[in-house]
Structures are given as C-alpha cells and as structure tokens.
Enzyme design. Sequence first.
Site, PDB file in Angstrom:
ATOM      1  N   CYS A 135       0.820  -1.229   0.000  1.00 30.82           N
ATOM      2  CA  CYS A 135       0.000   0.000   0.000  1.00 30.82           C
ATOM      3  C   CYS A 135       0.848   1.270   0.000  1.00 30.82           C
ATOM      4  CB  CYS A 135      -0.938   0.015   1.201  1.00 30.82           C
ATOM      5  SG  CYS A 135      -1.995  -1.435   1.221  1.00 30.82           S
ATOM      6  N   HIS A 280      -4.105   6.899   1.258  1.00 34.91           N
ATOM      7  CA  HIS A 280      -4.288   5.590   0.618  1.00 34.91           C
ATOM      8  C   HIS A 280      -5.705   5.114   0.948  1.00 34.91           C
ATOM      9  CE1 HIS A 280      -4.252   1.412  -0.200  1.00 34.91           C
ATOM     10  NE2 HIS A 280      -4.111   1.046   1.067  1.00 34.91           N
ATOM     11  N   ASN A 310     -10.160  -1.058  -2.274  1.00 33.22           N
ATOM     12  CA  ASN A 310      -8.757  -0.795  -1.933  1.00 33.22           C
ATOM     13  C   ASN A 310      -7.884  -1.346  -3.063  1.00 33.22           C
ATOM     14  OD1 ASN A 310      -6.126  -1.038  -0.927  1.00 33.22           O
ATOM     15  ND2 ASN A 310      -6.783  -1.540   1.142  1.00 33.22           N
TER      16      ASN A 310
END
Length: 353
Positions: A135, A280, A310
């Site tokens: 991430c 993020h 995501n």
Amino acid sequence: MNRTTAGGELTNSFKKYKLNMSNQSRIIGAGHYVPEKVVTNQDLEKLMNTTDEWIVERTGIHQRRYFEEGKDTTASMGTEAAKRAIQHAGIDKNEIELIVFATLSPDYYFPGCGVLLQKELELPHIAALDVRNQCSGFIYGLSVADQFIKTGMYKTVLVVGSETQSNFVEYSDRHRHIAVIFGDGAGAIVMQRSEEKNKGILSTHLYSDGSMAEELFCPHPGTRLKTRITHEMIDDGSLLAHMNGNLVFKHAVTRFEECITTALEKNNYTINELDLLIPHQANLRIADFITRKFKLPVEKVFNNIQKYGNTTAASIPIALSEAWAEGRVKENTLLCMAAFGSGFTWASALVRM
Ligand code: UT7
C-alpha cells in the site's frame, strides 16, 4: 585509496550529472485506468456469506473493478495509466529515463512489471525498477524518483502503481474479510526536474516495521515456510493473503496521523494550510478517522474507495488523477499523500503543485 583521492573521484563522477541542490522534482501529469467490469456488493453476496450493509458500514465500499481475463494485466493496466499520464503531462514518451513500478500483484513472480511496461510502451532501453511496498509502494516509488531527479541523474521519471488483486482473493466465507475490500486498477504520474523554488515534492517520509510482517502478508509462493506448493496448502488456505484486520486498522490510524504531521512540520506548515489530503484508500473508516482527528473539512480529503475498493499501490495515483481531473488539484495546491499497509510500511509526501 586515500580520502583525498576518493573525494576527488566522487566529485568527478558527479560532474557528469547535473548535481544542483536547487533541483526540484514536480509532478507534471497523472493518469489512471480501471477495468470496465464493475462488481457490486450485491454481486459478492452471491459468492459468500456477506451483505452490502456489512461491507458499506465496515469499509465504505459499494463497488470495485475486476480485471478482464485476456485483456487486463497489472503491467497492461499500468501501461494504459502511464499513456494517459504522459498525455496529461504533454511530454514525448521518449523523454522518460526511469520507470518505477509499484505492485504486490505482478504479472510474473519474476521479472517485475517495470520491464513489461518498458516493452509495452515501446520505450528505449531505459532503467526499470520494481517497488514491493504494497500500500505504501506508490509513495516509496515517488520518493525514489524524487531522489534520482534531485541528484540530477534523471530528468523525467514515470511512477506507476498497478494491481490485479481479484485474481488472488478467494470468494469464500473464510476469506470474506479480505475478498470484499480489494479491487483492481492502475494509476501513474510523470515527474520532472524543475528549478522553480518551493514547488514540487517538498519532502517524503518513509517508514517500516518488519516485526509486523506476518500481520498482513501472503506467505506463498515464498521460501520461508515451505519451498514447494502442495495440494494441502491450497486446501487449507495458506496460499491466500492473511490479514489481522483489527490490528492493521489500529496501527494505520496512528501511523497515518504521525507521517502526515511529520510532513507538515518538516516544511513548517500547519494542518490548516493544507489544501488537499489524499490518503491511501484502505478503508473509508480510516480516512474518516484521520479527517476527524485533524479536524479537516471533508472537502479537503479525497476519497474514491466507494467505487474502486482498496487498490493497494494504485489507490493514491488513481485518486490523484481523478482529483486533478475534477479540478481539486491545481497550480500551487498544497497536497499531502499518505499511505500505510503490509510490512508494515507507511509513508507520506508533501507536494506544492
Ligand atoms: O490497505 C492495506 C491495509 N489494510 C487495511 O487498512 C485494512 C484494515 N482493517 C479493516 O479495514 C477492517 O479490520 C476490516 C474491514 C478488514 C474488517 O472490519 P472489522 O470491523 O475489523 O471486522 P472484524 O474483523 O472485527 O470482524 C467482525 C465480524 C466477525 O464476525 P464475528 O466474529 O463478530 O461473528 C467477522 O467474521 O464481521 C465478520 N466479517 C464479515 N461479515 C460479513 C468479516 N468479514 C465479513 C464480511 N461480511 N465480508
């Protein structure tokens, strides 16, 4: 070799680069690509014991995109995003001297996606580097590009984040806490040297804590636990990604806050001076928590997890590209990007656009 000689050689070797401490790197273009296939929470309800209500309440996600077999791969989506970023930047693709490609879901175990993008974009034999920081991969990649530009080694760098995650989650009850979160897509930026003072990447801040590696990880194919994949490993789910969601959540909210604060303090800005935060897109509850913690007006925080889920290394460049297209990123915007994820790794970047 004595110190004088070493110092002399160093000076000479740097002469071929434009070492100039006033070099800044600027983000001059962004683009993104998401696959056409939209998968709603209702679609997932048919595959596992989950509900739209649970997913929306716990994550904020309503839908995500899944790659189309035979059409999309991590490298091909990254290439499409890169083409759009190059077009947005208004440069010739042959100006690019380095590709930095961040992903946890590469086309091949090796080689990485950077070289595949170099081929697909038909670029000359330039440097291609893969970043494996999940991430945080995009901000790590941006920081690498920033350093190469600031030393003068490269003038124009392409940074890409791309993921095909729907391919390795299992649509089952045992994997439902992971399966509902992740989506596919790609984002890219073009970074270029600039001599404008106080513009561009102001600072980047990178962190890791490997003691948490097994709290969010995919053990196979790997060499630590067993060297060969067995049928039992498929059956018992050990080929799947594992996530201690509650622990990740708790660490994420703390680390996001820390690295955003550090980025602002390092540059003598207060949170009120920030124009836009792009976190993020891990979970809308995490982004909302940070928004409340900093008392930021909601319009200063960009979220699109609702429609993409995501997308790990791709989430920030997709969000940046959309925010830019919507007019929320303009000349002089003070922008902070921050990420947290597997590793654990976390990172932030403060940018004056
Ligand atoms: O981007 C990388 C970083 N990743 C993250 O930042 C993710 C951080 N963590 C999270 O986002 C959250 O922890 C999750 C969304 C993964 C899970 O939400 P949670 O509120 O922490 O749920 P939980 O794991 O505590 O589970 C609560 C309940 C459990 O049932 P019981 O034991 O209370 O009966 C789970 O089995 O929810 C159940 N559950 C589900 N129910 C319906 C877990 N997944 C699902 C599901 N649908 N998909």
